[in-house]
Design a protein around this motif. Structure first.
Motif: not given
Length: 266
Positions: A152-153, A156, A176, A184, A187, A195
């Motif tokens: 997820l990083d 982003a 992800s 969600n 995040f 997001p």
């Protein structure tokens, strides 16, 4: 280091004592920071908060979603370590939503060694030496990271670097290896906002900086170039994030301290 740090920003200015220093209305940026103030510190306020934050030599800021008003001294120097998305969560283990719209004394979050960093930066003789001191400390922090990397990083960061594209949140969730609901939730945990909100801040910030870079461009052109469907959608984001129209906030931006030196935030 680049896995955790996106960039360093240094602001080093001196205003003659006879000149009153204007305040800076600092709009939301898609970033979390570690900030060092070796000379004059700054005073920070939010429009919806009666508190004033001041006198801090090392500050941690989470993801902001509203304007912060900043009042600097005549002899001002700040080294801003702009972190990669999710890096602050990995370094501290503190959920991002708890740091949203924060302006915290770093002594409360990091170990006692950061006080030594404060002293070394105070006696540094150049900007390069300041960065070297900070990087030595950051390497120690990274070795003791509280949380591990998550795909997820990277997602982003992709959102951050692709401000002008239309993103599909379901696609990001799949990349992800998460369901849309999990994506969600995680995040928000790692970045501090959803997001959807993060994407809006990225797009808004792109429009804000483009107007500073190209003041001759009209707002409709800027809106379309930065991914808005029309001018009214840009107006909505400006009102949500600054409480003002694009025109009104730009007039306020023209009074920022850096304008005294002929510079603008781009």
């Amino acid at each position: 280091m680049s896995e955790y740090v996106r960039k360093y920003t240094i602001v080093d200015v001196f205003f003659p004592p006879a000149i009153p220093v204007p305040s800076k209305a600092y709009p939301p940026h898609p970033q979390e920071c570690l900030q060092f103030y070796p000379r004059d510190t700054e005073i920070l306020t939010f429009n919806d908060d009666n508190k004033s934050y001041y006198g801090k030599r090392i500050v941690v800021t989470g993801q902001h979603t509203k304007v912060s008003n900043r009042y600097i001294g005549n002899d001002f120097l700040v080294l801003q370590v702009v972190l990669q998305p999710g890096a602050l969560y990995r370094l501290t283990g503190i959920p991002g939503e708890r740091l949203k719209n924060s302006y915290l004394d770093a002594d409360l979050i990091f170990d006692k060694d950061i006080s030594l960093v404060k002293e070394q930066i105070f006696y540094a003789t150049s900007h390069q030496q300041m960065i070297k001191v900070v990087e030595q400390y950051l390497r120690k922090l990274i070795c003791r990271s509280r949380k591990v990397f998550h795909p997820l990083d990277t997602i982003a960061n992709s959102i951050l670097l692709s401000a002008y594209e239309n993103h599909n949140l379901d696609w990001f969730a799949k990349e992800s290896c998460l369901s849309p609901r999990q994506f969600n939730r995680k995040f928000i945990e790692r970045i501090g906002v959803s997001p959807k909100v993060f994407m809006r801040i990225v797009r808004f910030c792109s429009a804000f900086k483009m107007k500073n870079r190209f003041p001759e461009k009209d707002w409709l052109t800027i809106a379309l170039h930065t991914g808005y469907h029309d001018y009214q959608h840009l107006v909505k984001d400006y009102k949500d994030f600054t409480g003002m129209t694009p025109v009104a906030f730009t007039e306020l931006e023209y009074k920022a301290p850096e304008r005294y030196f002929g510079d603008a935030e781009i």
